[in-house]
Scaffold this motif. Structure first.
Motif, PDB file in Angstrom:
ATOM      1  N   LEU A 100       5.552   6.563   6.610  1.00 20.29           N
ATOM      2  CA  LEU A 100       6.644   6.097   5.753  1.00 20.29           C
ATOM      3  C   LEU A 100       7.865   7.008   5.886  1.00 20.29           C
ATOM      4  N   MET A 101       7.633   8.316   5.883  1.00 15.86           N
ATOM      5  CA  MET A 101       8.745   9.254   6.009  1.00 15.86           C
ATOM      6  C   MET A 101       9.431   9.117   7.365  1.00 15.86           C
ATOM      7  N   GLU A 102       8.698   8.833   8.413  1.00 18.48           N
ATOM      8  CA  GLU A 102       9.322   8.637   9.723  1.00 18.48           C
ATOM      9  C   GLU A 102      10.248   7.429   9.710  1.00 18.48           C
ATOM     10  N   GLN A 103       9.859   6.376   8.979  1.00 20.28           N
ATOM     11  CA  GLN A 103      10.732   5.212   8.856  1.00 20.28           C
ATOM     12  C   GLN A 103      12.027   5.585   8.112  1.00 20.28           C
ATOM     13  N   VAL A 104      11.891   6.399   7.052  1.00 15.02           N
ATOM     14  CA  VAL A 104      13.062   6.828   6.278  1.00 15.02           C
ATOM     15  C   VAL A 104      13.981   7.690   7.138  1.00 15.02           C
ATOM     16  N   PHE A 105      13.412   8.623   7.899  1.00 14.96           N
ATOM     17  CA  PHE A 105      14.232   9.472   8.768  1.00 14.96           C
ATOM     18  C   PHE A 105      15.061   8.628   9.726  1.00 14.96           C
ATOM     19  N   GLU A 106      14.453   7.589  10.284  1.00 13.74           N
ATOM     20  CA  GLU A 106      15.167   6.738  11.224  1.00 13.74           C
ATOM     21  C   GLU A 106      16.353   6.057  10.542  1.00 13.74           C
ATOM     22  N   GLN A 107      16.168   5.607   9.298  1.00 11.87           N
ATOM     23  CA  GLN A 107      17.239   4.926   8.586  1.00 11.87           C
ATOM     24  C   GLN A 107      18.330   5.899   8.146  1.00 11.87           C
ATOM     25  N   CYS A 108      17.948   7.117   7.791  1.00  8.63           N
ATOM     26  CA  CYS A 108      18.921   8.101   7.283  1.00  8.63           C
ATOM     27  C   CYS A 108      19.776   8.702   8.395  1.00  8.63           C
ATOM     28  N   GLY A 109      19.327   8.627   9.623  1.00  8.20           N
ATOM     29  CA  GLY A 109      20.103   9.183  10.721  1.00  8.20           C
ATOM     30  C   GLY A 109      20.254  10.689  10.621  1.00  8.20           C
ATOM     31  N   PHE A 135       0.808  -1.217   0.000  1.00  7.87           N
ATOM     32  CA  PHE A 135       0.000   0.000   0.000  1.00  7.87           C
ATOM     33  C   PHE A 135       0.845   1.272   0.000  1.00  7.87           C
ATOM     34  N   GLY A 136       2.176   1.133   0.050  1.00  2.35           N
ATOM     35  CA  GLY A 136       3.005   2.330   0.045  1.00  2.35           C
ATOM     36  C   GLY A 136       4.471   1.982  -0.062  1.00  2.35           C
ATOM     37  N   SER A 137       5.264   2.969  -0.441  1.00  2.00           N
ATOM     38  CA  SER A 137       6.715   2.782  -0.553  1.00  2.00           C
ATOM     39  C   SER A 137       7.413   4.091  -0.243  1.00  2.00           C
ATOM     40  N   ALA A 138       8.677   3.989   0.139  1.00  2.00           N
ATOM     41  CA  ALA A 138       9.536   5.162   0.316  1.00  2.00           C
ATOM     42  C   ALA A 138      10.976   4.689   0.199  1.00  2.00           C
ATOM     43  N   MET A 139      11.781   5.422  -0.583  1.00  4.14           N
ATOM     44  CA  MET A 139      13.177   5.054  -0.780  1.00  4.14           C
ATOM     45  C   MET A 139      14.090   6.223  -0.446  1.00  4.14           C
ATOM     46  N   TRP A 140      15.331   5.875  -0.108  1.00  2.62           N
ATOM     47  CA  TRP A 140      16.350   6.910   0.066  1.00  2.62           C
ATOM     48  C   TRP A 140      17.650   6.422  -0.556  1.00  2.62           C
ATOM     49  N   PHE A 141      18.427   7.388  -1.054  1.00  2.98           N
ATOM     50  CA  PHE A 141      19.608   7.090  -1.848  1.00  2.98           C
ATOM     51  C   PHE A 141      20.806   7.812  -1.239  1.00  2.98           C
ATOM     52  N   PRO A 142      21.676   7.065  -0.534  1.00  5.95           N
ATOM     53  CA  PRO A 142      22.822   7.702   0.119  1.00  5.95           C
ATOM     54  C   PRO A 142      23.865   8.149  -0.894  1.00  5.95           C
ATOM     55  N   HIS A 143      24.332   9.360  -0.741  1.00  2.68           N
ATOM     56  CA  HIS A 143      25.440   9.900  -1.537  1.00  2.68           C
ATOM     57  C   HIS A 143      26.505  10.333  -0.538  1.00  2.68           C
TER      58      HIS A 143
END
Length: 291
Positions: free
Chosen positions: A94-103, A61-69
């Motif tokens: 979803l964005m809260e999950q991404v924030f946690e992974q991105c640190g 039902f949803g997705s969110a990705m992040w791309f480390p540079h």
């Protein structure tokens, strides 16, 4: 961080984006009118990291990705919620999950009109507008300015030759991404003497081809680096995403590419865009997700 979210009638659980079949991701993007093919999803999963929101029987039902540079910066993209869950807080979750992974990384993204208020509420600030030019390329391109330098095709095996130039334009090293983008792409460089002063890529994406990234120091160079690909796509569907408004944008219009929509470049943390006159700049984006 809460790894599940309760909606009106069911619960969604966060899973790694690589844990689901690509056909489910393709269906998700089709549902919101995005052009990504299964091949495009596969490439993006290789380039970055992400999560999906899945219900108890495996539906996405949803997705969110992040791309480390590098270690201190990332771009965010492919933030999609199905129409059924768009007004129920899934995007924020979803964005809260991404924030946690991105640190502690500084972040940038390109926001659709629908998601703009969400990103503002999450601390992102507006920097620029991206214009999505697309259409069937004109059978004959408009007259080109005088070429200052020599255009050369670059072998995919030698794509690292453009890394230093790209880092100056983009602001951080994205060599891993460029290597992935170059697979199956045509890459052109502009050289003045022994120095590479610009480059462009053209690859299959969505409905046809995308020309990008395009890196150059002025409109004239950017036009030549784009035209070298468009001339081979006469009558075929092509797309260029750009923040430019001047001669480069006029060239795209004269090549029969029209603005189909716009998105907003936003950042959280340090400012993402820092263009300087005479310095190399990103004239054409690699894509909305990876910028």
């Amino acid at each position: 961080m809460q790894k599940s979210v309760r909606l009106k009638s069911f619960e969604l659980i966060a899973q790694d984006i690589n844990s689901v079949d690509v056909s489910l991701l393709h269906a998700l993007s089709i549902g919101v009118g995005w052009p990504h093919r299964p091949k495009d999803w596969d490439m993006l999963r290789r380039a970055g990291r992400g999560i999906v929101a899945v219900d108890g029987i495996g539906r996405v039902f949803g997705s969110a990705m992040w791309f480390p540079h590098g270690d201190d910066f990332a771009t965010i993209g492919l933030v999609i919620t199905s129409p059924r869950t768009q007004a129920q807080g899934t995007g924020r979750w979803l964005m809260e999950q991404v924030f946690e992974q991105c640190g502690d990384r500084d972040l940038s993204l390109n926001s659709t009109h629908a998601a703009y208020r969400l990103y503002v509420s999450l601390g992102f600030t507006k920097e620029a507008i991206v214009y999505q030019y697309q259409g069937d390329v004109a059978p004959k391109l408009p007259p080109l300015p005088e070429l200052n330098g020599q255009l050369h095709e670059l072998s995919n095996d030698n794509v690292e030759e453009i890394n230093a130039l790209d880092t100056r334009a983009f602001g951080t090293d994205r060599g891993k991404l460029l290597a992935l983008l170059a697979e199956g792409a045509s890459v052109c460089t502009l050289r003045r003497g022994d120095e590479i002063v610009g480059y462009s890529m053209c690859r299959e994406f969505g409905r046809g081809h995308v020309v990008g990234p395009i890196v150059a120091s002025n409109d004239q160079d950017a036009i030549h680096l784009t035209a070298v690909h468009l001339k081979d796509l006469a009558g075929r569907f092509a797309r260029v995403d750009t923040r430019e408004k001047g001669l480069f944008a006029e060239f795209l219009q004269q090549s029969r590419l029209a603005v189909s929509e716009t998105v907003t470049t936003m950042s959280k943390g340090r400012r993402f865009l820092n263009r300087k006159n005479g310095e190399p700049a990103v004239y054409g984006l690699a894509g909305h997700a990876v910028s």
